[in-house]
Motif scaffolding. Structure first.
Motif, mmCIF file in Angstrom:
data_model
loop_
_atom_site.group_PDB
_atom_site.id
_atom_site.type_symbol
_atom_site.label_atom_id
_atom_site.label_comp_id
_atom_site.label_asym_id
_atom_site.label_seq_id
_atom_site.Cartn_x
_atom_site.Cartn_y
_atom_site.Cartn_z
ATOM 1 N N LEU A 204 25.233 6.729 -10.961
ATOM 2 C CA LEU A 204 24.275 6.488 -11.842
ATOM 3 C C LEU A 204 22.927 6.519 -11.151
ATOM 4 C CD1 LEU A 204 24.309 2.663 -12.976
ATOM 5 C CD2 LEU A 204 25.678 3.695 -11.158
ATOM 6 N N THR A 205 21.932 6.434 -11.929
ATOM 7 C CA THR A 205 20.671 6.051 -11.527
ATOM 8 C C THR A 205 20.405 4.674 -12.090
ATOM 9 O OG1 THR A 205 19.243 7.147 -13.338
ATOM 10 C CG2 THR A 205 20.011 8.372 -11.384
ATOM 11 N N VAL B 64 20.324 1.611 -21.098
ATOM 12 C CA VAL B 64 21.319 2.522 -20.714
ATOM 13 C C VAL B 64 21.095 3.804 -21.358
ATOM 14 C CG1 VAL B 64 23.894 3.303 -20.243
ATOM 15 C CG2 VAL B 64 23.009 0.856 -20.139
ATOM 16 N N ASP B 65 20.243 4.751 -20.663
ATOM 17 C CA ASP B 65 19.955 5.962 -21.484
ATOM 18 C C ASP B 65 18.874 5.500 -22.589
ATOM 19 O OD1 ASP B 65 20.984 7.893 -19.529
ATOM 20 O OD2 ASP B 65 23.016 7.912 -20.747
ATOM 21 N N GLY B 66 17.779 4.763 -22.270
ATOM 22 C CA GLY B 66 17.294 4.279 -23.243
ATOM 23 C C GLY B 66 17.600 3.172 -24.451
ATOM 24 N N ALA C 67 28.915 2.968 -17.315
ATOM 25 C CA ALA C 67 27.763 3.745 -17.106
ATOM 26 C C ALA C 67 27.677 4.915 -16.046
ATOM 27 C CB ALA C 67 26.843 2.389 -16.342
ATOM 28 N N ALA D 2 24.675 7.740 -16.236
ATOM 29 C CA ALA D 2 23.764 7.253 -16.943
ATOM 30 C C ALA D 2 22.588 6.849 -16.237
ATOM 31 C CB ALA D 2 24.138 6.060 -17.812
ATOM 32 N N ALA D 3 21.348 6.771 -16.969
ATOM 33 C CA ALA D 3 20.062 6.133 -16.453
ATOM 34 C C ALA D 3 20.114 4.838 -16.717
ATOM 35 C CB ALA D 3 18.978 7.109 -16.680
ATOM 36 N N VAL D 4 20.048 3.897 -15.970
ATOM 37 C CA VAL D 4 19.887 2.333 -16.309
ATOM 38 C C VAL D 4 18.512 1.979 -15.903
ATOM 39 C CG1 VAL D 4 20.773 0.311 -15.857
ATOM 40 C CG2 VAL D 4 22.432 1.667 -16.011
ATOM 41 N N THR D 5 17.909 1.149 -16.706
ATOM 42 C CA THR D 5 16.838 0.613 -16.372
ATOM 43 C C THR D 5 16.918 -1.100 -16.440
ATOM 44 O OG1 THR D 5 15.398 2.387 -17.179
ATOM 45 C CG2 THR D 5 14.279 0.364 -17.011
#
Ligand code: FES
Ligand code: FES
Length: 157
Positions: free
Chosen positions: A5-6, A51-53, A66, A69-72
């Motif tokens: 993931l990122t 997670v993806d926004g 996840a 996915a792109a996690v922030t």
């Protein structure tokens, strides 16, 4: 099993147990302890990340879910030069925190509201924050902060 993931824009590849939670991957494997654990039963919202926004309670999600996915997390919100995200700044300016334990989850939930078209007005914000619990503030400052942050995010878009 392997998960890719990122996280905050950085690629991450880790071997995880099938039962490992996303919150554990973030906090224990990656050292991103700004994501807090308050209950582990999906009630308090302290563990909220994007997670993806989409705002997700990371104690209620497997790390494997996840995958791709792109996690922030809260650590990924400020700009590279340290300039705070408008929602982070609003929490400071509106006194939206006391002990700060709930704050990362509140901020991440609030950032996601911008894409959900939640109106920047108190009643709508209180409704959208129903899954996040604060034990200190009485919520007035938090609601004011989210309204300000949403307004600034939309003005800047
Ligand atoms: Fe995830 Fe409380 S720790 S909702
Ligand atoms: Fe203390 Fe919210 S500021 S729990």
């Amino acid at each position: 099993m392997e998960v890719k993931l990122t996280v905050n824009g950085q690629p991450v590849q880790r071997a995880v147990a099938p039962t490992q939670l996303l919150v554990t991957l973030l906090r224990e494997d990656l050292g991103l302890t700004g994501t807090h654990q308050g209950c582990d039963t999906a009630q308090c919202g302290a563990c909220t990340v994007l997670v993806d926004g989409v705002a997700m309670k990371s104690c209620n999600m497997l790390a494997l879910q996840a995958d791709g996915a792109a996690v922030t997390t809260i650590e990924g919100l400020a700009a590279a030069d340290g300039t705070l995200h408008p929602m982070q700044r609003a929490f400071g300016e509106q006194h939206g925190l006391q002990c700060g334990f709930c704050t990362p989850g509140m901020v991440m939930r609030a950032v996601a509201m911008a894409a959900e078209d939640v109106p920047a007005e108190p009643q709508a914000v209180r409704h959208a924050l129903a899954g996040n619990i604060c034990r200190c503030t009485g919520y007035g400052g938090i609601v004011a902060a989210v309204c300000q942050g949403l307004h600034e995010m939309r003005s800047a878009a």
